[in-house]
Write an enzyme that holds these catalytic residues in place. Sequence first.
Site, PDB file in Angstrom:
ATOM      1  N   CYS A   1      -4.135  -1.677   5.753  1.00  0.00           N
ATOM      2  CA  CYS A   1      -4.044  -0.084   5.175  1.00  0.00           C
ATOM      3  C   CYS A   1      -5.358   0.282   4.492  1.00  0.00           C
ATOM      4  O   CYS A   1      -5.488  -0.402   3.420  1.00  0.00           O
ATOM      5  CB  CYS A   1      -2.948  -0.027   4.248  1.00  0.00           C
ATOM      6  SG  CYS A   1      -2.636   1.580   3.387  1.00  0.00           S
TER       7      CYS A   1
ATOM      8  N   CYS B   1       0.797  -1.110   0.075  1.00  0.00           N
ATOM      9  CA  CYS B   1       0.081  -0.125  -0.018  1.00  0.00           C
ATOM     10  C   CYS B   1       0.788   1.144   0.161  1.00  0.00           C
ATOM     11  O   CYS B   1       0.584   2.148  -0.762  1.00  0.00           O
ATOM     12  CB  CYS B   1      -0.930  -0.243   1.196  1.00  0.00           C
ATOM     13  SG  CYS B   1      -2.034   1.680   0.988  1.00  0.00           S
TER      14      CYS B   1
END
Length: 355
Positions: A194, A101
């Site tokens: 995330c 991420c």
Amino acid sequence: MVDIAHKKVFVALSGGVDSSVSAGLLKGDGYEVTGVFMNVWQPDFLECSRGDDRREAMRAAAHLGIPFLVFDFEDAYKEHVVDYMVSEYKKGRTPNPDVMCNKYIKFGLFYNKAREMGADYIATGHYARTTKEGALLRGVDSEKDQSYFLWAVKSDQLSHTLFPVGGYTKKEVRTMARMYALPNASRKESQGVCFIGEFDMKKFLSHYIPKREGSVLNEEGEAIGWHEGAFFLTLGQRHGFTITQKTPNETPYYIVKKDIENNTITVLHKKDQKAYAQKKVALEGVSFISGMTPLLSQGYRARVRYRQPLQDCFLEEGIDGSYTVIFNEPQITISEGQSVVFYDGETCLGGGIIT
């Protein structure tokens, strides 16, 4: 001293306290701050804790009196984070989606779009620090330091990145949130993946990987229990399986081995785990923040999981360009797919994925 009065910074607002305080600190320092919420893929078959994040991010921006934008990264997030995560679990590995991420979304798409729109810097609520030369340093709060998840970011990106809360402890950040009277000052901290937030990982993976009952084995290979699929489990885990052959004073078992082909796991008591410890670990996807390979003859420190105390080690480079990390002391619960992250003092050098 750099004149920051007209320096533009786009802050990634997640709806949480850390990113909101980051925006407040930057505005107080005189930056021209814009808050950005990143819209990413969400599973429609599972309830996540992130449903009101956008609303909380918008409220924080309004309270601070800064512009608020929404960037749509749904397709890219699905490809680089979610699909990657599922693919790794299908291989029997334990991925670290936050690393991907950061690499592809926050310091990829978000960084690039912000810079294209005229931002001098981006900022996030990570507990880490940077230098003007683009080095990555550990956060001051050792319990919150997030440099472990940032090893794939490059120095040219970090030289245009600000981590405003990296020099503070979490307790100090909470105090500042109340000082700014932020509407989310008391919001509970998310421990999830995330952007997606907290959810049941097993339920999530079950949408892509069918449950399949398998045996829990002891060190002698005897079946002493059962589980719902080795894919869903990771080394070092003490939950997610059932022991049926118990003794009156049984102590917890920990997973020390997975056999994906036969769908079995092997468990041992904590005191016996050292039998499966490793000193030598092969890596793939190695990335150094400076772009340059550190001196291999020099000793470094590394961790194989988040918050693990740093371990003494050194690196070896193979003739094919591959890397191996050799620890001074054997390491337990080395999980394929997880990250090994290297440090030289306070500086994070980079890392790689265990293979």
